[in-house]
Design a protein around this motif. Structure first.
Motif, PDB file in Angstrom:
ATOM      1  N   ALA A  37       6.494 -49.820 -29.711  1.00 31.23           N
ATOM      2  CA  ALA A  37       7.362 -49.606 -28.424  1.00 31.23           C
ATOM      3  C   ALA A  37       6.438 -49.883 -27.181  1.00 31.23           C
ATOM      4  CB  ALA A  37       8.087 -48.096 -28.417  1.00 31.23           C
ATOM      5  N   GLN A  38       5.404 -49.243 -27.178  1.00 28.03           N
ATOM      6  CA  GLN A  38       4.487 -49.475 -26.197  1.00 28.03           C
ATOM      7  C   GLN A  38       3.982 -50.970 -25.795  1.00 28.03           C
ATOM      8  OE1 GLN A  38       1.458 -46.350 -27.510  1.00 28.03           O
ATOM      9  NE2 GLN A  38       2.208 -44.827 -26.122  1.00 28.03           N
ATOM     10  N   ARG A  61      -1.650 -49.666 -28.831  1.00 28.89           N
ATOM     11  CA  ARG A  61      -0.531 -48.952 -28.505  1.00 28.89           C
ATOM     12  C   ARG A  61       0.269 -49.210 -29.719  1.00 28.89           C
ATOM     13  NH1 ARG A  61      -2.804 -50.605 -23.827  1.00 28.89           N
ATOM     14  NH2 ARG A  61      -1.860 -49.438 -21.924  1.00 28.89           N
ATOM     15  N   GLN A  85       6.402 -56.702 -21.341  1.00 33.76           N
ATOM     16  CA  GLN A  85       7.597 -56.631 -20.331  1.00 33.76           C
ATOM     17  C   GLN A  85       6.987 -56.459 -18.990  1.00 33.76           C
ATOM     18  OE1 GLN A  85      10.621 -53.987 -21.626  1.00 33.76           O
ATOM     19  NE2 GLN A  85      11.245 -55.335 -23.042  1.00 33.76           N
ATOM     20  N   SER A  86       5.803 -55.545 -18.773  1.00 34.72           N
ATOM     21  CA  SER A  86       5.455 -55.265 -17.753  1.00 34.72           C
ATOM     22  C   SER A  86       4.261 -55.962 -17.153  1.00 34.72           C
ATOM     23  CB  SER A  86       4.902 -53.815 -17.759  1.00 34.72           C
ATOM     24  OG  SER A  86       5.792 -52.826 -18.222  1.00 34.72           O
ATOM     25  N   GLN A 104       6.668 -52.602 -24.123  1.00 32.40           N
ATOM     26  CA  GLN A 104       6.688 -52.210 -22.887  1.00 32.40           C
ATOM     27  C   GLN A 104       5.682 -53.048 -21.835  1.00 32.40           C
ATOM     28  OE1 GLN A 104       6.258 -48.009 -22.129  1.00 32.40           O
ATOM     29  NE2 GLN A 104       7.088 -48.055 -19.951  1.00 32.40           N
TER      30      GLN A 104
END
Length: 218
Positions: free
Chosen positions: A171-172, A168, A178-179, A175
């Motif tokens: 930015a990915q 990734r 965070q997920s 994300q």
């Protein structure tokens, strides 16, 4: 309901036996794959998957091999019972962290390894489903291959976060980081979807539950 811990804990309370097989969390995940397969393989096929494949693994006597085989059958029995009852399949302790811990990653590694062994069985079931559209029980509502890929991608991501991050961009990665907590909480429902899909495909293959009934009532 209590997890399928009884049979597994009894197996892993035997130092000589458990030193010859995969870690307990990995074995639990592997057993889920065995039990969830559209067609459950015969014991002589799946039992070797639990054995450690390295030179440091101890050699077992024939008596110990027989005991290991019996205990693995009990683990199969308990896991099948949990599936029949639609009870939780992932030990609660593996789901409490904010991100996948080492034990949960081992559990997922076992599940994925078992699925890899059984990939041909899944493909055979899907082919039979395609050849018998009159028996379709809703499979055409969404492509089973897409549903399966979604489940396996989810499992693979949580099983190896480092690799998931490497493929990734920045930015990915942020994300995904965070997920992670949310993804861990979603994992039981994705496992249920995997098993549901297997059940739908199993309608096109011999019913393996009956094959094992009577052999496991101990």
């Amino acid at each position: 309901m209590t997890q399928s811990a009884d049979a597994f804990e009894k197996l892993y309370s035997q130092p000589r036996l458990c030193s010859a097989i995969a870690p307990q969390a990995e074995s639990r995940g592997l057993m889920i794959a065995v039990c969830a397969a559209p067609e459950i393989p015969l014991p002589e096929q799946w039992m070797p998957w639990f054995i450690r494949q390295d030179p440091d693994a101890p050699r077992l006597s024939q008596t110990q091999i027989d005991e290991l085989a019996q205990r693995l059958m009990y683990c199969l029995r308990d896991t099948l019972n949990l599936m029949r009852l639609e009870a939780p399949l992932i030990p609660d302790a593996l789901l409490h962290d904010e991100q996948p811990g080492s034990a949960l990653q081992l559990w997922l590694t076992g599940l994925l390894r078992g699925h890899q062994h059984l990939e041909q069985t899944w493909q055979n079931a899907w082919k039979r489903a395609q050849d018998n559209p009159a028996q379709d029980s809703g499979l055409d509502n969404e492509d089973p291959a897409r549903r399966l890929r979604r489940c396996l991608k989810f499992f693979s991501t949580l099983a190896d976060i480092d690799t998931a991050m490497k493929i990734r961009d920045a930015a990915q990665q942020a994300q995904l980081q965070q997920s992670l907590h949310t993804l861990v909480k979603q994992l039981p429902s994705i496992v249920d979807e995997y098993i549901k899909l297997a059940g739908e495909l199993a309608a096109f293959l011999p019913n393996q539950f009956e094959m094992y009934d009577g052999k496991l009532e101990k």
